[in-house]
Every structure is written in C-alpha cells, then in structure tokens.
Design a protein around this motif. Structure first.
Motif, PDB file in Angstrom:
ATOM      1  N   GLY A 147      39.016  30.534  30.496  1.00 11.90           N
ATOM      2  CA  GLY A 147      39.119  32.034  31.045  1.00 11.90           C
ATOM      3  C   GLY A 147      38.981  32.746  32.036  1.00 11.90           C
ATOM      4  N   LYS A 148      37.302  33.767  31.203  1.00  8.24           N
ATOM      5  CA  LYS A 148      36.773  34.766  31.496  1.00  8.24           C
ATOM      6  C   LYS A 148      36.495  33.496  33.218  1.00  8.24           C
ATOM      7  CE  LYS A 148      35.599  38.240  28.761  1.00  8.24           C
ATOM      8  NZ  LYS A 148      36.810  38.980  28.905  1.00  8.24           N
ATOM      9  N   GLN A 149      36.514  34.614  33.683  1.00  8.61           N
ATOM     10  CA  GLN A 149      36.367  33.738  35.099  1.00  8.61           C
ATOM     11  C   GLN A 149      35.137  35.196  36.270  1.00  8.61           C
ATOM     12  OE1 GLN A 149      36.686  30.224  36.264  1.00  8.61           O
ATOM     13  NE2 GLN A 149      37.487  30.955  34.050  1.00  8.61           N
ATOM     14  N   LEU A 155      30.415  39.971  43.272  1.00 10.66           N
ATOM     15  CA  LEU A 155      30.836  39.463  42.488  1.00 10.66           C
ATOM     16  C   LEU A 155      32.909  39.606  41.817  1.00 10.66           C
ATOM     17  CD1 LEU A 155      30.239  38.214  39.911  1.00 10.66           C
ATOM     18  CD2 LEU A 155      29.240  40.742  38.419  1.00 10.66           C
ATOM     19  N   LEU A 156      33.319  38.374  41.448  1.00  7.70           N
ATOM     20  CA  LEU A 156      34.598  38.192  41.290  1.00  7.70           C
ATOM     21  C   LEU A 156      35.210  38.191  40.209  1.00  7.70           C
ATOM     22  CD1 LEU A 156      37.442  39.031  43.102  1.00  7.70           C
ATOM     23  CD2 LEU A 156      37.236  36.532  43.213  1.00  7.70           C
ATOM     24  N   LYS A 157      35.649  38.948  39.455  1.00  6.72           N
ATOM     25  CA  LYS A 157      35.606  38.972  37.980  1.00  6.72           C
ATOM     26  C   LYS A 157      37.388  38.801  37.482  1.00  6.72           C
ATOM     27  CE  LYS A 157      32.791  41.376  35.290  1.00  6.72           C
ATOM     28  NZ  LYS A 157      32.643  42.708  34.541  1.00  6.72           N
ATOM     29  N   GLY A 169      46.657  40.975  34.914  1.00  2.00           N
ATOM     30  CA  GLY A 169      47.478  41.264  35.980  1.00  2.00           C
ATOM     31  C   GLY A 169      46.148  42.205  36.616  1.00  2.00           C
ATOM     32  N   LYS A 170      44.696  41.817  36.223  1.00  2.00           N
ATOM     33  CA  LYS A 170      44.051  42.252  36.853  1.00  2.00           C
ATOM     34  C   LYS A 170      41.962  41.707  37.278  1.00  2.00           C
ATOM     35  CE  LYS A 170      40.461  44.861  35.008  1.00  2.00           C
ATOM     36  NZ  LYS A 170      39.949  45.619  34.116  1.00  2.00           N
TER      37      LYS A 170
END
Length: 291
Positions: free
Chosen positions: A200-202, A175-177, A220-221
């Motif tokens: 916004g949130k992926q 999972l990539l967030k 940056g994260k």
C-alpha cells in the motif's frame, strides 16, 4: 494575465504569479512551470538534450518501451521504425508540431488549446488520429486535458502518459508519497518480466539511489515534497501506473503518470483500444499544496 506566442515556437501563459511555457514544435511539451512564484519545472534541455530526456513530452500511442519495436494486433505484426537501439521508446508525439487553435482568459485561469492531426500512416502505427491538448493555468495548479480521437476506419491499441521532470533544490532529501498495489520488475533492457505485490502506502526519500521504477497505483495521485515546494500529481484515469526516474542530472526527478506499463503492446497491461471515430480523454493535474 497573459498568453502569447514568441519567435521560438513557445506559448507563454501567465496568471498572477504563475507562469508556463509550452513548446509547439516538441509535441506540446511543458518546458517551464511556476506556481504561485515557485519554480516547479524549468527548461531541462539546458541540462540534457530534449531528444534524450523527452522532458514533459506527452507519450502516445505507447509509453516507455516496446520490446524490439514489435507487436501483434489482431493477428497482424507491426514494427516501429526507431533509432533507439532494439526498443521503440516513448511513442510518436514528442517531436510533432502542434497548432494553436484557441485561447481563453477568465477570472480564474488562462488556457490554450493545441491540435495535432496525423495522417502519415507511419511504420508500426498506420492509423489516422488527432490529439488535442488543453493547458489551463490557475494561481496554484496547471491541468492538461488530452483528447485522442481515432480518425481512422479501424480500431487501434494505445497507452498514454506524461513525462514531466520536476526541479528541486535538493533532490536527495525530497519525499515521494503514493499508494501502490505492486511494483513492476524489469530486466536489464527495462522490459517488464513480473509484478511484485506491495503493501500500500509508499513513503520514501529519493536519496542518492538511481531510480527507474514503475508502480501500479491504488488511486491517481502521487505527492512530491521538496525543500522549496510540495505538489500533488494527479490523473483522472481509473487505472493508473506511475514511472519514477532520477536523471543523471542532479536536482531533477521525472514523475510520470501513465495508463500502462512498458511493452504494454505485448504484455497488454494497461493497454486500451480506441474504436473508429471514438475519442479518449484524460486529465493530468499538477497542484501546489497549500496554495
């Protein structure tokens, strides 16, 4: 706690159950990383040649591609001499040899400082500059501080990034967030042609899809959650982009923090300028979640 060189131009760092190998002859690339005993990065060159993957290379003075290897800076045209078809790719540092100049061990970490000084006046980028890399290994993270100094008497354009490939036992279920402002739309040559707004949130599984996407980040994260570890990949830069690439080799994913997008020397997105004798600094961190 250990830091040593061996005969293969690798520097080995060890702090508790954390270990790292750094290749002096491949641009100071990180070839191995264990954090608290968990395998995060391994020698990807066993699967794919380094000069094809650029695994863990520091990308400078440009990231990804420059269309036809050409750009104009201050009304003068420059052309990179490259061997990658019509596009220059991944900068100039990836095959340079760095020199170890300092090492340090404390109660909290072990670190090494590396240096490369360019006075080649290479085709396409005829400037003097120096690059200092400082790797610092802790029990649950590694940081890479990069200092680029313009040693020339004139300014130059640049973007900078990092190209680590992360190993996972099960890539498709990883999972990539991250939080994103937009996704970059590319043509068939992976040259950007547009930016598409995102909400916004992926938060998505890597799955079986082939990915080679660039995102404009809100911060940056980015977080990678796998079956064997969870990490945060962080950048100290104020404006960040993230390139996500799934190799043809199973169980590897490149998560690349970059300060600009492909062809930034022409589209100017993320492009920076470094004045004579000025120094630019950026820090990247790979942090193991929950220790």
């Amino acid at each position: 706690m250990e830091l040593k060189n061996n005969k293969t131009n690798l520097i080995h760092l060890e702090f508790g159950n954390s270990k790292a190998d750094i290749s002096l002859c491949n641009g100071g690339a990180l070839t191995k990383l264990l954090l608290n005993g968990k395998e995060i990065i391994n020698d990807f060159s066993k699967e794919e040649p380094y000069l094809k993957s650029y695994a863990s290379a520091v990308l400078f003075p440009f990231v990804n591609r420059v269309f036809k290897g050409e750009y104009i800076y201050k009304k003068e045209k420059y052309t990179f001499d490259n061997s990658h078809g019509s596009e220059a790719i991944h900068g100039l540092l990836y095959n340079k040899k760095f020199t170890e100049i300092k090492r340090r061990t404390t109660a909290d970490n072990v670190s090494v400082k590396l240096l490369y000084i360019s006075k080649e006046k290479v085709i396409g980028f005829p400037y003097d500059y120096s690059v200092e890399l400082i790797y610092t290994l802790y029990k649950d993270k590694i940081t890479l501080d990069v200092y680029v100094k313009n040693e020339d008497d004139k300014s130059f354009p640049f973007t900078i990034g990092w190209h680590p490939y992360f190993y996972t036992e099960n890539r498709k279920d990883s999972l990539l967030k991250f939080d994103s402002k937009s996704i970059i739309v590319h043509n068939e040559k992976m040259i950007p042609i547009a930016m598409k707004d995102l909400d916004g949130k992926q938060n998505f599984l890597i799955g079986n899809q082939n990915r080679d996407n660039c995102y404009e980040l809100k911060n940056g994260k980015a977080s990678l959650i796998t079956s064997n570890y969870s990490i945060d990949v962080k950048s100290s830069n104020n404006n960040n982009f993230l390139q996500v690439y799934t190799s043809e080799i199973e169980n590897y994913i490149a998560i690349e923090p970059v300060t600009g997008i492909a062809n930034s020397f022409n589209n100017k997105i993320g492009l920076k300028e470094l004045s004579s004798q000025e120094t630019f600094n950026i820090k990247w961190t790979i942090q193991l979640q929950n220790g």
